[in-house]
Scaffold this active site. Structure first.
Site, mmCIF file in Angstrom:
data_model
loop_
_atom_site.group_PDB
_atom_site.id
_atom_site.type_symbol
_atom_site.label_atom_id
_atom_site.label_comp_id
_atom_site.label_asym_id
_atom_site.label_seq_id
_atom_site.Cartn_x
_atom_site.Cartn_y
_atom_site.Cartn_z
ATOM 1 N N LYS A 204 0.809 -1.224 0.000
ATOM 2 C CA LYS A 204 0.000 0.000 0.000
ATOM 3 C C LYS A 204 0.844 1.277 0.000
ATOM 4 O O LYS A 204 2.040 1.257 0.275
ATOM 5 C CB LYS A 204 -0.991 -0.039 1.171
ATOM 6 N N ARG A 245 -3.268 -9.733 5.387
ATOM 7 C CA ARG A 245 -3.718 -9.941 4.005
ATOM 8 C C ARG A 245 -2.613 -9.460 3.066
ATOM 9 O O ARG A 245 -2.294 -8.274 3.022
ATOM 10 C CB ARG A 245 -4.996 -9.134 3.793
HETATM 11 N N1 LIG Z 1 -10.239 -6.854 4.828
HETATM 12 C C1 LIG Z 1 -9.565 -6.132 3.898
HETATM 13 N N2 LIG Z 1 -9.890 -6.257 2.586
HETATM 14 C C2 LIG Z 1 -9.214 -5.513 1.658
HETATM 15 N N3 LIG Z 1 -9.556 -5.620 0.355
HETATM 16 C C3 LIG Z 1 -8.900 -4.874 -0.583
HETATM 17 C C4 LIG Z 1 -7.874 -4.010 -0.187
HETATM 18 C C5 LIG Z 1 -7.176 -3.188 -1.228
HETATM 19 O O1 LIG Z 1 -5.999 -3.808 -1.578
HETATM 20 P P1 LIG Z 1 -5.857 -4.697 -2.910
HETATM 21 O O2 LIG Z 1 -6.342 -3.812 -4.013
HETATM 22 O O3 LIG Z 1 -4.420 -4.997 -2.955
HETATM 23 O O4 LIG Z 1 -6.686 -5.899 -2.752
HETATM 24 N N4 LIG Z 1 -7.494 -3.897 1.113
HETATM 25 C C6 LIG Z 1 -8.169 -4.636 2.053
HETATM 26 C C7 LIG Z 1 -7.853 -4.539 3.459
HETATM 27 O O5 LIG Z 1 -6.950 -3.784 3.882
HETATM 28 N N5 LIG Z 1 -8.569 -5.298 4.326
#
Ligand SMILES: Nc1nc2ncc(COP(=O)(O)O)nc2c(=O)[nH]1
Length: 269
Positions: A204, A245
């Site tokens: 991020k 995650r």
């Molecule tokens: N629970 C949870 N879900 C998420 N889904 C998408 C993204 C965005 O990141 P990506 O685009 O790399 O999936 N971040 C989160 C997060 O921080 N927590």
């Protein structure tokens, strides 16, 4: 939690796994490399992302959820839509991960309650188009914990079993430059809500800015943030996070195993 974005525009891996067969292969690889669960998402949530029609989201995620669940992978569905969550659980998903914590779709909480699976309630202040200007906190940790606490109360009153709720600070969602660091530095503040914590630092912006090129000020490219992500994973694990995650699973899984080994040694010493 391994990330499997079946999208053309996710900020760091968009377009890599749009083919269902390739996506299932990648999900299996994530599990083989140490992921306890794989989070399948069909709609990018990056700042400024446009909404995807529900039919398109369903078409993207269902074959992948089905393919992974059939092979025994613990699948989480990353969606803000009740209809997608319900269909994904029917296809074998065992966790509903809603970045809006049930706020984007009023039917979500009841759907999650009916599904009877763990429901991730993440801190969220609004859709990705305007998300960045929704930041602005006095005491970000106290306010985010309080806002998520209220959201948890709302989904529980809609029927979700409190024991099934997982919380998430929503790093990068409606957070300013220092907010993500404040939240990552104070995960212990969440103990007051007494629920498992999922943390999503992977690749991020706050990591990219930390690692910016000193000469140009250019943030480190997203795909070159996995080492920093693993460090953040250890820091989250050391503060008791239930799960982290990440995109690059092997590195983070190995890193948190080191943390667990040190913690276990301390307990027996
Ligand atoms: N629970 C949870 N879900 C998420 N889904 C998408 C993204 C965005 O990141 P990506 O685009 O790399 O999936 N971040 C989160 C997060 O921080 N927590």
């Amino acid at each position: 939690m391994g990330i499997l974005n079946v999208t053309p525009d996710s900020f760091s891996d968009g377009g890599c796994w749009l083919d269902p067969g390739r996506a299932v292969e990648h999900g299996l690889a994530l599990a083989a490399r140490g992921a306890d669960m794989v989070d399948v998402g069909g709609e990018s949530t990056r700042p400024g992302a446009r909404r995807v029609p529900v039919e398109e989201e369903l078409a993207r995620v269902l074959p992948v959820v089905r393919g992974l669940a059939r092979q025994g992978v613990l699948v989480s569905i990353d969606t803000m839509r009740a209809r997608v969550a319900e269909a994904a659980v029917d296809a074998g998903a065992r966790i509903v991960n809603d970045v809006s914590g049930g706020r984007a779709d009023e039917a979500m909480a009841k759907t999650a309650a009916r599904a009877g699976v763990p429901f991730v309630v993440m801190h969220w202040r609004g859709q990705s188009q305007g998300m960045d200007d929704l930041a602005g906190y006095g005491d970000v940790v106290a306010e985010v914990v309080a806002e998520v606490g209220r959201q948890m109360d709302a989904v529980v009153s809609a029927g979700v079993d409190p024991e099934q709720v997982v919380l998430d600070p929503g790093l990068g969602f409606a957070k300013g430059r220092s907010d993500d660091w404040a939240l990552l530095a104070a995960l212990d503040a969440w103990a007051v809500l007494d629920r498992p914590l999922l943390v999503g630092p992977s690749r991020k912006r706050f990591l990219g800015e930390l690692l910016a090129d000193p000469a140009t000020g250019e943030p480190r490219p997203a795909r070159e943030r996995d080492d920093a992500t693993s460090a953040a994973a250890v820091l989250a694990a050391a503060q008791g996070a239930w799960a982290v995650r990440v995109h690059e699973v092997r590195a983070a899984a190995d890193a948190v195993r080191v943390e667990a080994a040190v913690r276990a040694h301390r307990m027996t010493a």
